[in-house]
Design a protein around this motif. Structure first.
Motif, PDB file in Angstrom:
ATOM      1  N   GLN A  99      37.062 -78.625   6.104  1.00 15.71           N
ATOM      2  CA  GLN A  99      35.737 -77.764   6.182  1.00 15.71           C
ATOM      3  C   GLN A  99      35.709 -76.128   5.313  1.00 15.71           C
ATOM      4  N   HIS A 129      44.649 -87.084   6.287  1.00 12.23           N
ATOM      5  CA  HIS A 129      44.273 -85.785   6.384  1.00 12.23           C
ATOM      6  C   HIS A 129      44.427 -84.899   5.095  1.00 12.23           C
ATOM      7  N   ASN A 136      46.512 -79.657  11.596  1.00  8.07           N
ATOM      8  CA  ASN A 136      45.097 -78.707  11.443  1.00  8.07           C
ATOM      9  C   ASN A 136      44.623 -78.866  10.323  1.00  8.07           C
ATOM     10  N   ARG A 182      40.846 -79.305  10.180  1.00 10.14           N
ATOM     11  CA  ARG A 182      39.802 -78.330  10.424  1.00 10.14           C
ATOM     12  C   ARG A 182      39.831 -77.452   9.234  1.00 10.14           C
ATOM     13  N   LEU A 183      41.072 -77.400   8.461  1.00  8.97           N
ATOM     14  CA  LEU A 183      40.950 -76.639   7.250  1.00  8.97           C
ATOM     15  C   LEU A 183      40.071 -77.344   6.101  1.00  8.97           C
TER      16      LEU A 183
END
Length: 488
Positions: A114, A146, A108, A111-112
């Protein structure tokens, strides 16, 4: 992204990132520069409640104080509170989202990122500078993909970096050189300096090593910060070693539960000259004490079972038979009741656990976490004291026929019929001298010795002392060369 920005990363956990950001924030704030702290991702069980009623890492609350600001959820958009060895509660911009295991969270992260960048931009509005704290080490190869906590954030936010290392651990040149060499070329290019932290002795003895490091990396050493004895700043997560006076005879014991949270509750006792505070690690017995305090917990039922597995429940019962006093805070308070129910599986498998049974109450864990700052009046043994703190807990407790000991708009906490056991949800119970004095007198410390610490004043003194030290030992001209209006 506008305005000056700088990220402090470390070669290891506890290298001094939190302290360095706090000190540099105070340096800038004292010059009238509008500065704010930021940490993209924090993993800690020590948290603070913000003015918006959100939850952030406690280190960012201290850094906010260094800036003269009220803590805000913008300062720590991602907070991870471990509840198992492989999973954590994920808190985004102050609100608990869900529980995730490590692999799910890793997937995840893109997505975090941003959301983190948008929060960083929002924090910068109207401010001249933002100082960013990394997490762990940027050289953790398995976490590079990431990444949102270290170089992944720095690259995305185009943020310059300084790297700090703790020489007191040993191997400081290997830490700094090895960390730098494990970075990519673009990451190396944004490292503008190294800082060596917690040095004891004659700094001239480091000269040859500093010259070697600068020659090998092309990165300047911005300073060698001495070991500051007796400096008080709240720990981000690690439990501070207690500091006691040899004459201290009043013994306070805190069982070190596996998921202990907000252990900064006990800093005022740790620093009290007449209190011998001991955290007992799993596997140890609870020593004789005047007062035992059950701390907060991220996993109350699991920690209650761990307490029983250690035999600490029997040792607490013996302590009470011999006239000792017992306090429970937050999760520790819930343990003092007759029953803890978790029908929704908030902390694990749905079910319930028998409490220790010292207070006539039942707790039901719920998904809506209570996050609030509290000002009230503590009432104990016929005396009163003002108290300020905060609540962070899941669940509600139904107290039956017990006297509350805190009045803050509504009654909180309970005292048993014998006046020997008390508990409540308030964190920061000992931080105000008047309240700390009252609690210690209740627990048996002679009135002339029950002089509590003013924790707000201690934090302010620590921040100013730290800023003075950084001004003396760091090349701030080079560090803040790109900050408009900076004057050393």
């Amino acid at each position: 992204m506008s305005g000056f920005k700088l990220m402090v990363q470390g070669t290891t956990s506890d290298a001094g990132k939190s302290v360095m950001v706090a000190g540099l924030c105070r340096v800038l704030a004292r010059r009238g520069i509008k500065v704010a702290p930021f940490k993209p991702q924090n993993m800690a069980l020590n948290s603070a409640v913000t003015a918006e009623g959100g939850e952030i890492g406690r280190a960012q609350a201290v850094q906010a104080q260094a800036c003269g600001l009220s803590p805000s959820v913008l300062m720590n958009p991602v907070l991870l509170k471990p509840n198992t060895d492989t999973g954590a509660q994920v808190i985004l911009r102050g609100r608990a989202l869900t529980d995730m295991d490590a692999r799910e969270y890793h997937l995840n992260k893109p997505r975090l990122l941003q959301m983190v960048l948008e929060t960083f931009e929002e924090l910068g509005q109207g401010r001249e500078a933002r100082l960013v704290e990394g997490a762990g080490s940027p050289a953790e190869i398995n976490l590079r993909e990431h990444d949102i906590a270290n170089m992944g954030f720095a690259e995305a936010a185009d943020c310059p970096v300084v790297i700090v290392a703790d020489i007191d651990r040993g191997g400081v040149f290997a830490h700094l050189y090895g960390t730098f060499e494990l970075l990519s070329d673009s990451e190396k290019a944004r490292v503008k300096g190294f800082i060596i932290n917690r040095f004891r002795g004659d700094p001239s003895l480091l000269d040859s090593g500093l010259a070697w490091l600068e020659q090998k990396t092309g990165v300047p050493v911005l300073g060698v910060v001495p070991y500051l004895r007796g400096l008080y700043l709240e720990a981000e997560d690690a439990i501070n070693v207690q500091q006691t006076d040899e004459d201290a005879r009043f013994r306070v014991v805190v069982p070190g539960l596996p998921r202990i949270s907000n252990h900064t509750d006990f800093d005022a006792l740790r620093l009290h000259p007449k209190v011998d505070l001991t955290f007992v690690r799993p596997g140890g017995d609870l020593p004789p004490a005047d007062l035992i305090i059950l701390p907060g917990s991220k996993s109350t039922r699991g920690d209650l079972q761990a307490l029983r597995d250690q035999g600490w429940d029997r040792q607490i019962a013996r302590h009470l038979r011999f006239g000792g006093k017992l306090i429970g805070i937050c999760g520790g308070y819930q343990m003092l009741g007759r029953r803890i129910e978790d029908p929704q599986g908030i902390e694990g498998a749905p079910g319930g656990s028998d409490g220790l049974g010292y207070l006539d109450m039942t707790t039901v864990l719920t998904g809506d976490k209570r996050l609030t700052r509290v000002q009230g009046t503590l009432t104990l043994a016929g005396e009163r004291a003002s108290v300020t703190g905060y609540e962070i807990h899941a669940g509600r407790s139904q107290v039956n026929a017990a006297q509350p000991f805190l009045l803050a708009g509504e009654a909180d906490g309970a005292i048993d019929a014998d006046g020997q056991v008390i508990g409540g949800y308030l964190h920061g119970l000992f931080d105000e001298p008047q309240a700390c004095n009252l609690l210690l007198r209740w627990a048996g410390l002679e009135a002339q010795h029950a002089q509590g610490q003013d924790m707000t004043t201690l934090r302010e003194q620590g921040l100013d002392r730290l800023a003075d030290c950084l001004e003396q030992h760091l090349d701030l001209e080079r560090l803040f060369a790109d900050l408009k209006g900076w004057q050393a």
